[in-house]
Design a protein around this motif. Structure first.
Motif, PDB file in Angstrom:
ATOM      1  N   THR A   2       9.772   5.152   9.586  1.00  0.00           N
ATOM      2  CA  THR A   2       8.461   5.488  10.154  1.00  0.00           C
ATOM      3  C   THR A   2       7.584   6.151   9.094  1.00  0.00           C
ATOM      4  O   THR A   2       6.391   5.842   8.973  1.00  0.00           O
ATOM      5  N   ILE A   3       8.178   7.036   8.324  1.00  0.00           N
ATOM      6  CA  ILE A   3       7.438   7.728   7.262  1.00  0.00           C
ATOM      7  C   ILE A   3       6.977   6.726   6.219  1.00  0.00           C
ATOM      8  O   ILE A   3       5.823   6.753   5.777  1.00  0.00           O
ATOM      9  N   TRP A   4       7.866   5.812   5.814  1.00  0.00           N
ATOM     10  CA  TRP A   4       7.483   4.817   4.810  1.00  0.00           C
ATOM     11  C   TRP A   4       6.338   3.957   5.310  1.00  0.00           C
ATOM     12  O   TRP A   4       5.415   3.641   4.557  1.00  0.00           O
ATOM     13  N   ARG A   5       6.375   3.553   6.556  1.00  0.00           N
ATOM     14  CA  ARG A   5       5.274   2.732   7.090  1.00  0.00           C
ATOM     15  C   ARG A   5       3.948   3.487   7.047  1.00  0.00           C
ATOM     16  O   ARG A   5       2.905   2.894   6.775  1.00  0.00           O
ATOM     17  N   ALA A   6       3.984   4.782   7.301  1.00  0.00           N
ATOM     18  CA  ALA A   6       2.765   5.594   7.218  1.00  0.00           C
ATOM     19  C   ALA A   6       2.283   5.684   5.769  1.00  0.00           C
ATOM     20  O   ALA A   6       1.078   5.584   5.501  1.00  0.00           O
ATOM     21  N   ILE A   7       3.213   5.852   4.835  1.00  0.00           N
ATOM     22  CA  ILE A   7       2.863   5.881   3.409  1.00  0.00           C
ATOM     23  C   ILE A   7       2.276   4.536   2.999  1.00  0.00           C
ATOM     24  O   ILE A   7       1.238   4.473   2.335  1.00  0.00           O
ATOM     25  N   TRP A   8       2.952   3.466   3.387  1.00  0.00           N
ATOM     26  CA  TRP A   8       2.512   2.111   3.066  1.00  0.00           C
ATOM     27  C   TRP A   8       1.072   1.886   3.531  1.00  0.00           C
ATOM     28  O   TRP A   8       0.247   1.354   2.792  1.00  0.00           O
ATOM     29  N   SER A   9       0.784   2.325   4.728  1.00  0.00           N
ATOM     30  CA  SER A   9      -0.556   2.166   5.283  1.00  0.00           C
ATOM     31  C   SER A   9      -1.575   3.022   4.526  1.00  0.00           C
ATOM     32  O   SER A   9      -2.660   2.554   4.178  1.00  0.00           O
ATOM     33  N   GLN A  10      -1.234   4.267   4.284  1.00  0.00           N
ATOM     34  CA  GLN A  10      -2.138   5.192   3.598  1.00  0.00           C
ATOM     35  C   GLN A  10      -2.479   4.707   2.190  1.00  0.00           C
ATOM     36  O   GLN A  10      -3.625   4.787   1.759  1.00  0.00           O
ATOM     37  N   LEU A  11      -1.477   4.217   1.477  1.00  0.00           N
ATOM     38  CA  LEU A  11      -1.690   3.769   0.100  1.00  0.00           C
ATOM     39  C   LEU A  11      -2.203   2.332   0.015  1.00  0.00           C
ATOM     40  O   LEU A  11      -2.481   1.847  -1.083  1.00  0.00           O
ATOM     41  N   GLU A  12      -2.315   1.673   1.181  1.00  0.00           N
ATOM     42  CA  GLU A  12      -2.790   0.292   1.241  1.00  0.00           C
ATOM     43  C   GLU A  12      -1.995  -0.606   0.296  1.00  0.00           C
ATOM     44  O   GLU A  12      -2.551  -1.359  -0.510  1.00  0.00           O
ATOM     45  N   ALA A  24       1.869  -6.305   1.417  1.00  0.00           N
ATOM     46  CA  ALA A  24       2.855  -6.576   2.465  1.00  0.00           C
ATOM     47  C   ALA A  24       4.275  -6.644   1.919  1.00  0.00           C
ATOM     48  O   ALA A  24       5.224  -6.239   2.591  1.00  0.00           O
ATOM     49  N   ARG A  25       4.458  -7.100   0.693  1.00  0.00           N
ATOM     50  CA  ARG A  25       5.805  -7.216   0.132  1.00  0.00           C
ATOM     51  C   ARG A  25       6.468  -5.845  -0.058  1.00  0.00           C
ATOM     52  O   ARG A  25       7.675  -5.755  -0.202  1.00  0.00           O
TER      53      ARG A  25
END
Length: 64
Positions: free
Chosen positions: A48-58, A61-62
């Protein structure tokens, strides 16, 4: 995902000198207004944390 993998991915994106600083200072709305460090301490799953980081840093998808 384990916490070690989370830190490895974050370090790969931000560099070893900045990853921990970013994790302690940047508040993410997707984590309920917590930083990565606070979310880890609260027991939020690393995925869940990684998905939030992924979204924040844009990130692409890979990287998800």
């Amino acid at each position: 995902m384990r916490e070690a993998e989370l830190w490895q991915r974050l370090t790969a994106q931000l560099g070893s000198g900045y990853a921990h600083v970013w994790a302690e200072q940047v508040v993410l709305a997707d984590l309920g207004g917590r930083t990565v460090t606070e979310a880890l301490a609260a027991g939020v799953p690393c995925k869940t944390i990684w998905r939030a980081i992924w979204s924040q840093l844009e990130l692409p998808a890979r990287e998800r």
